[in-house]
Scaffold this motif. Sequence first.
Motif, short mmCIF file in Angstrom:
data_model
loop_
_atom_site.label_atom_id
_atom_site.label_comp_id
_atom_site.label_asym_id
_atom_site.label_seq_id
_atom_site.Cartn_x
_atom_site.Cartn_y
_atom_site.Cartn_z
N ASN A 117 -17.41 -7.53 25.39
CA ASN A 117 -18.68 -7.61 24.64
C ASN A 117 -19.65 -6.49 25.01
O ASN A 117 -20.85 -6.71 25.11
N LYS A 118 -19.08 -5.30 25.22
CA LYS A 118 -19.92 -4.15 25.57
C LYS A 118 -19.86 -3.08 24.48
O LYS A 118 -19.95 -1.89 24.76
N LEU A 119 -19.70 -3.52 23.26
CA LEU A 119 -19.57 -2.59 22.15
C LEU A 119 -20.84 -1.77 21.95
O LEU A 119 -20.80 -0.58 21.61
N LYS A 120 -21.97 -2.41 22.19
CA LYS A 120 -23.26 -1.74 21.96
C LYS A 120 -23.36 -0.44 22.76
O LYS A 120 -23.86 0.57 22.26
N GLU A 121 -22.87 -0.46 24.00
CA GLU A 121 -22.97 0.73 24.86
C GLU A 121 -21.82 1.71 24.62
O GLU A 121 -21.71 2.72 25.32
N THR A 122 -20.93 1.42 23.69
CA THR A 122 -19.73 2.24 23.51
C THR A 122 -19.92 3.22 22.35
O THR A 122 -20.29 2.81 21.25
N SER A 123 -19.64 4.48 22.63
CA SER A 123 -19.82 5.45 21.55
C SER A 123 -18.51 5.61 20.77
O SER A 123 -17.41 5.69 21.36
N ILE A 124 -18.62 5.60 19.45
CA ILE A 124 -17.44 5.79 18.60
C ILE A 124 -17.71 7.01 17.72
O ILE A 124 -18.57 6.97 16.85
N ARG A 125 -16.98 8.09 18.01
CA ARG A 125 -17.24 9.34 17.29
C ARG A 125 -16.05 9.70 16.39
O ARG A 125 -14.91 9.37 16.71
N TRP A 126 -16.38 10.37 15.29
CA TRP A 126 -15.36 10.69 14.27
C TRP A 126 -15.30 12.18 14.00
O TRP A 126 -16.32 12.86 14.05
N LYS A 127 -14.11 12.65 13.65
CA LYS A 127 -13.96 14.04 13.22
C LYS A 127 -14.54 14.18 11.81
O LYS A 127 -14.52 13.22 11.04
N LYS A 128 -15.01 15.37 11.50
CA LYS A 128 -15.59 15.53 10.17
C LYS A 128 -14.52 15.76 9.09
O LYS A 128 -14.78 15.61 7.90
N GLU A 129 -13.31 16.06 9.50
CA GLU A 129 -12.24 16.31 8.52
C GLU A 129 -11.91 15.04 7.74
O GLU A 129 -12.06 13.93 8.24
N LYS A 130 -11.41 15.24 6.54
CA LYS A 130 -10.91 14.13 5.73
C LYS A 130 -9.44 13.89 6.07
O LYS A 130 -8.81 14.75 6.69
N SER A 131 -8.93 12.76 5.62
CA SER A 131 -7.56 12.42 5.97
C SER A 131 -6.86 11.69 4.83
O SER A 131 -7.51 11.02 4.03
N GLY A 188 0.86 -1.20 0.00
CA GLY A 188 0.00 0.00 0.00
C GLY A 188 0.88 1.23 0.00
O GLY A 188 1.80 1.36 0.82
N MET A 189 0.66 2.12 -0.95
CA MET A 189 1.50 3.32 -1.13
C MET A 189 0.87 4.58 -0.56
O MET A 189 1.50 5.64 -0.54
N GLY A 190 -0.39 4.46 -0.14
CA GLY A 190 -1.06 5.64 0.40
C GLY A 190 -2.55 5.39 0.46
O GLY A 190 -3.07 4.55 -0.28
N ALA A 191 -3.22 6.08 1.36
CA ALA A 191 -4.66 5.86 1.51
C ALA A 191 -5.31 7.16 1.93
O ALA A 191 -4.64 8.05 2.47
N TYR A 192 -6.60 7.22 1.66
CA TYR A 192 -7.36 8.36 2.16
C TYR A 192 -8.66 7.88 2.78
O TYR A 192 -9.13 6.77 2.47
N SER A 193 -9.21 8.69 3.65
CA SER A 193 -10.43 8.33 4.36
C SER A 193 -11.24 9.61 4.61
O SER A 193 -10.65 10.64 4.93
N PRO A 194 -12.58 9.60 4.47
CA PRO A 194 -13.41 8.46 4.09
C PRO A 194 -13.34 8.20 2.59
O PRO A 194 -12.81 9.02 1.84
N ALA A 195 -13.90 7.04 2.18
CA ALA A 195 -14.00 6.70 0.76
C ALA A 195 -15.34 7.22 0.26
O ALA A 195 -16.38 6.67 0.61
#
Length: 427
Positions: A312-326, A225-232
């Motif tokens: 196994n407590k993923l359901k109660e776990t919040s996963i938040r993301w920045k709005k910036e691209k990367s 892999g030579m490089g990646a960007y996110s999100p797709a």
Amino acid sequence: MNIGLIGSGGREHALCQKICSSKLSKKVFCFPGNAGTYKIAKNINIDILNFQKLLKYIKFYKIELVVVGPEEPLVRGITDFLKKHKIKVFGPTKYASKLEGSKIFMKKLCKKNNIPTANYKTCENEKDVKKFIKENKLPLVVKADGLAAGKGVTICKTEKQVLKVSNEIFKGKFKSSKKIVLEEFLSGEEASYFVIVDKKNFKFFGTAQDHKRVGENDTGPNTGGMGAYSPAPIIHKKLERKIIKRIIKPTLEALKKENHPYQGFLYVGLMIKNNDPYLIEFNVRMGDPECQAILPRLKSDIVEIINNTTKNKLKETSIRWKKEKSMSIVLCTKGYPGNYKKNLKIDNLENIKLEKYDKIFHAGTKFENEKYFSNGGRVLNVTSLGKSFILIRKKILKLLKIINWKHGFYRKDIGWKVIKKNANYKW
Ligand code: AMP
Ligand code: GLY
């Protein structure tokens, strides 16, 4: 808590930074790590496939949670081994890791559960191969069944090439398996979708697009892999629902039914054709360099997420993301992915001025006598966040120019598809 991290690439440096910044982390140990992790954690230079030795260190340093970066220890059963010794570990079991460790296992699971993927045949000899060639159109894709360090897949345009590549594998080119999966070629656009999974639930963990070929405009041999960007951007809401319904849910359900529920990161490698997703591959870990593009966008505490997943407590776990691209661009040693030199000095790293959203992740590097040296083909991952891919890329290229490593090279066109497609946008 004390945390152990297994691996030595850019992915592990990105994980290590996030882990070190968690309020739940006390001491972080990397097995074996690189020059980047050396600066923020304690590196322990051992063979990560020597599980007994690893266990000794884990006990000695009172490590309470182990996070596994690369596939090989997972496929060899590190999770089962550590669990047997009562160590908490994040990553799938040996059985579930066959999703990546055996292409035959993965394709069988798809067939049994109607998961959309390329039509295929398992072949053990030339007769099987000739039969499939007769019944299908070229190009065809030859895949070594077992792990092959990213070198197990060849897209063949001629019958002669299919036979040559297959025969090499039948004769034992890869230690992991002498069998192959021969499959039809899928055209379309590639994208990767990531989830984090516990025994009951799963949650979105980012999307990315990688650039596998070494040369600009996607030419030359395949690399890690030579490089990646996110999100797709190709993965919109409607497509996401199809990926979950047609691919992710049936796969996780199938493993549960077999009494081997999945736990860990799951990388879903896709070909998107006419707005429909087809599974190309599963990886039982984060991607490298996709992880280096995705993790800087994560707002939530990674240790809390991973620790909750192991309970196994993923359901109660919040996963938040920045709005910036990367985006992350890989600086490689000249010659990669063929022959290249190691132990080459890297200057200019100490004095480089990084702004808030810039990061330099180390991959194949080591720190000796107060100096940085290369230690692999992919050396550094220069990463940045921002509002538009074109501006982020400009920023990264500027940083790479400052690093100005005379033994290195990098692709200047990472993100070309998305940047060209959106050429009419105001940046
Ligand atoms: P893998 O090792 O399975 O990730 O495959 C490496 C690369 O080969 C993928 O990222 C794709 O670019 C390509 N590839 C694999 N399988 C196919 C297929 N059936 N059709 C087209 N390209 C493929
Ligand atoms: N970048 C591709 C992979 O991690 O497998």
